[in-house]
Enzyme design. Structure first.
Site, PDB file in Angstrom:
ATOM      1  N   LYS A  74       0.698  -1.256   0.052  1.00 46.93           N
ATOM      2  CA  LYS A  74       0.060   0.218   0.009  1.00 46.93           C
ATOM      3  C   LYS A  74       0.837   1.197  -0.079  1.00 46.93           C
ATOM      4  CE  LYS A  74      -4.066  -2.305   1.000  1.00 46.93           C
ATOM      5  NZ  LYS A  74      -5.481  -2.390   0.687  1.00 46.93           N
ATOM      6  N   LYS A  77      -4.309  -9.413  -6.589  1.00 44.42           N
ATOM      7  CA  LYS A  77      -5.535  -9.545  -5.793  1.00 44.42           C
ATOM      8  C   LYS A  77      -6.590  -8.557  -6.421  1.00 44.42           C
ATOM      9  CE  LYS A  77      -5.722  -8.150  -1.281  1.00 44.42           C
ATOM     10  NZ  LYS A  77      -7.290  -7.550  -0.996  1.00 44.42           N
ATOM     11  N   LYS A  91     -10.920  -3.566  -3.710  1.00 41.63           N
ATOM     12  CA  LYS A  91     -11.734  -2.726  -4.074  1.00 41.63           C
ATOM     13  C   LYS A  91     -11.631  -1.137  -4.299  1.00 41.63           C
ATOM     14  CE  LYS A  91     -13.543  -3.423   0.703  1.00 41.63           C
ATOM     15  NZ  LYS A  91     -12.464  -3.236   1.263  1.00 41.63           N
TER      16      LYS A  91
END
Ligand code: AQP
Length: 334
Positions: A114, A196, A199
């Site tokens: 991230k 992956k 969202k």
């Protein structure tokens, strides 16, 4: 699994949950509530490690809550509340910070990923996220934490923190186990099957949002990345795109991977992708309809959240009190 277990799991309201969240977590949560003592949480405190518009954030949080209800979580079979409504999460998180090492948090894969994706906003919350997650889990004497593969490392850290704390103060925490589904633990992006399905992916073609309509679903699967060998065969290393679609088809249609291989033997990718899209739409259509109904009555949703939060706070307090006492805080007189 045998006997009733205490289960805890959560989902962030950073966006609209995806098919990955559904197959890796939400669908299993609904099944687990039948035989276990389940506590589920929309972890809105975790969501703010990325910047969200306040109105969008409020809408998304209600929508995630409504989608969970629509997946079959019901107040009489499980506890479903918002993390920010139960103050013990933040309180325990601060305390556990003081029992977690900087080096441990630096090794977390999700923090590294991230940080790479958001180089302008590597905030302390992103770094500290796994400690809040440990607090979420440990507050409720959790036995099992159903999560997708991506969260396994965080559950392992929660175990390490619990064991360290227990090593100093005695048996304060139950040491939890991760529970990872055999198939569906990692549903991948439709555009880049090496990654992956997220969202918060900036490209909506990469994921199926649980609110996507039939046409959008069919069109996203039509464009899903596959390979040049036309056989529908499960081989995640050499055929990651096709294998991902096979897992999705197997899970939404209740079939085994072998059955899927047999069904599409000799048929091309066109027919296969259409069938996957149809199967996903059939699984998601009732969920999006029910969620829309729940969202049309925000007052009732907010009341359900408030009732559940009160019950969750009462359940969390005994553990919180044990922790305060173990460390040596003076208990407030009532
Ligand atoms: N692609 C996935 N396949 C299987 N399981 C998944 N989960 C998430 N993505 C997949 C599982 O869903 C639960 C809730 O996840 P979360 O929203 O709390 O956080 P996350 O793991 O970071 O999910 P996202 O969708 O990738 O969110 P963003 O993009 O906001 O970071 C967890 O059990 C997770 O394992």
């Amino acid at each position: 699994m045998s006997g009733q277990k205490r289960i805890f799991s959560g989902i962030k309201s950073t966006g609209i949950p995806t098919l990955g969240n559904y197959l890796g977590a939400m669908k299993n949560w609904a099944e687990m509530q039948e035989e276990n003592d389940c506590i589920y949480c929309v972890v809105d405190l975790h969501a703010i490690t990325i910047r969200l518009e306040p109105e969008d954030f409020r809408r998304q949080t209600r929508l995630v809550y409504a989608l969970l209800l629509a997946c079959g979580l019901t107040p009489d079979r499980c506890l479903l509340y918002l993390q920010s409504h139960v103050h013990q999460h933040a309180e325990l998180s601060w305390m556990l910070n003081c029992y977690t090492m900087f080096g441990e948090l630096s090794r977390m894969t999700q923090f590294k990923d991230k940080s790479r994706k958001n180089p302008d906003n590597i905030n302390a919350g992103l770094f500290d996220y796994p400690v809040l997650m440990a607090a979420d889990i440990l507050l409720f004497d959790t036995d099992l934490v159903p999560v997708g593969q991506d969260q396994k490392q965080h559950v392992e850290l929660a175990r390490d923190i619990a064991e360290r704390f227990n090593g100093i103060y005695g048996d304060v925490f139950t040491v939890p186990q991760p529970f990872i589904p055999r198939v569906g633990a990692k549903i991948n992006s439709l555009i880049d099957p090496s990654r992956k399905m997220d969202k918060s992916d900036p490209n909506p073609a990469a994921y199926i949002a649980l609110t996507d309509g039939r046409d959008v679903i069919l069109s996203k699967f039509k464009k899903a990345v596959t390979d040049s060998d036309p056989h529908v065969r499960f081989d995640p290393v050499n055929k990651p795109g096709v294998s991902n679609l096979m897992a999705i088809y197997a899970l939404t249609g209740g079939k085994s991977l072998e059955e899927v291989e047999r069904e599409f033997d000799g048929k091309g990718y066109g027919a296969f992708k259409l069938a996957v899209g149809e199967s996903v739409d059939a699984a998601l259509a009732p969920i999006r309809l029910k969620a829309a109904e729940f969202c049309s009555d925000p007052d009732t949703l907010d009341r359900m959240m408030a009732d559940a939060a009160e019950r969750a706070a009462a359940l969390a307090e005994p553990c919180m009190s044990r922790v305060r006492q173990a460390i040596g805080f003076i208990e407030k007189r009532r």
